[in-house]
Design an enzyme around this catalytic site. Structure first.
Site, short mmCIF file in Angstrom:
data_model
loop_
_atom_site.label_atom_id
_atom_site.label_comp_id
_atom_site.label_asym_id
_atom_site.label_seq_id
_atom_site.Cartn_x
_atom_site.Cartn_y
_atom_site.Cartn_z
CD GLU A 211 -2.55 43.08 -1.37
OE1 GLU A 211 -3.74 42.93 -1.96
OE2 GLU A 211 -2.29 43.66 -0.39
CB CYS B 145 -6.91 41.48 -1.48
SG CYS B 145 -7.68 42.01 0.29
CB CYS C 138 -5.51 42.79 4.55
SG CYS C 138 -5.65 41.16 3.73
CG ASN D 154 -9.17 46.51 -4.82
OD1 ASN D 154 -8.76 46.78 -5.67
ND2 ASN D 154 -9.59 47.26 -3.86
CB ILE D 155 -13.02 41.56 -7.41
CG1 ILE D 155 -11.66 41.58 -8.43
CG2 ILE D 155 -14.27 41.45 -8.04
CD1 ILE D 155 -11.82 42.61 -9.65
CD GLU D 156 -14.41 47.58 -2.83
OE1 GLU D 156 -15.49 47.96 -3.14
OE2 GLU D 156 -13.37 47.74 -2.09
CB CYS E 242 -2.78 39.67 1.33
SG CYS E 242 -4.41 39.73 0.42
N1 THU Z 1 -7.68 45.65 -0.35
C1 THU Z 1 -6.63 44.93 -1.00
O1 THU Z 1 -6.86 44.83 -2.29
N2 THU Z 1 -5.45 44.73 -0.49
C2 THU Z 1 -5.16 44.96 0.73
O2 THU Z 1 -4.05 44.28 1.11
C3 THU Z 1 -5.64 45.69 1.51
C4 THU Z 1 -7.25 45.88 1.23
C5 THU Z 1 -8.83 46.11 -0.58
C6 THU Z 1 -9.92 45.17 -0.25
C7 THU Z 1 -11.15 46.19 -0.36
O3 THU Z 1 -11.49 46.14 -1.74
C8 THU Z 1 -10.62 47.63 -0.31
O4 THU Z 1 -9.03 47.53 -0.30
C9 THU Z 1 -10.73 48.54 1.05
O5 THU Z 1 -10.43 47.33 2.06
#
Ligand code: THU
Length: 133
Positions: free
Chosen positions: A55, A53, A86, A42-44, A89
């Site tokens: 996935e 996300c 989520c 995941n890259i914010e 995804c």
């Molecule tokens: N996140 C994912 O990478 N995959 C998911 O299916 C659930 C959420 C990440 C997004 C964000 O960077 C962090 O988790 C919190 O929501």
């Protein structure tokens, strides 16, 4: 490839999670129909809604390299039970994976919950729903 090995690839990918806001790292590994593995973390973003996300990063990495058929997907995070993908995804999984394709949801304690694309998103909107596509 075993699900444990695919999960190991997801755990390794998680190390590259860019998570200055949530501090919640997620890793994913997508196995293509011809045995290649594409990974994602995941890259914010400071504009939170632009976060991507793990996935989708894994599935899009495969698609960007020309691999549109994903046979299995492993996802991992530091959760009590296997991490829950989520909704966005889950929908993207339906684009590149069969309804009965296995999805492995893991945590850092070695637990792996086995599920499928259809179980994660029953009744999903798919290509075939569009008559003119
Ligand atoms: N996140 C994912 O990478 N995959 C998911 O299916 C659930 C959420 C990440 C997004 C964000 O960077 C962090 O988790 C919190 O929501």
């Amino acid at each position: 490839m075993t699900k444990e090995k695919l999960m190991q690839a997801a755990i390794a990918a998680r190390k590259n999670a860019y998570i200055p806001y949530s501090h919640f790292g997620v890793g994913a590994a997508a196995l293509t129909s011809d045995g290649r593995v594409f990974t994602g973390a995941n890259i914010e973003n400071a504009s939170y809604g632009l976060t991507m996300c793990a996935e989708r990063n894994a599935l899009f990495a495969a698609a960007s390299a020309g691999y549109y058929e994903i046979s299995e997907l492993a996802v991992v995070a530091d959760t009590d039970a296997g991490v829950a993908p989520c909704g966005a995804c889950r929908q993207v999984m339906t684009e590149f994976m069969a309804q009965d394709a296995p999805v492995y949801l893991g945590n850092l304690h070695g637990e792996i919950d086995d599920t499928t694309v259809a179980a994660l998103l029953p009744g999903s909107f798919v290509k075939g729903d569009m008559h003119n596509a």
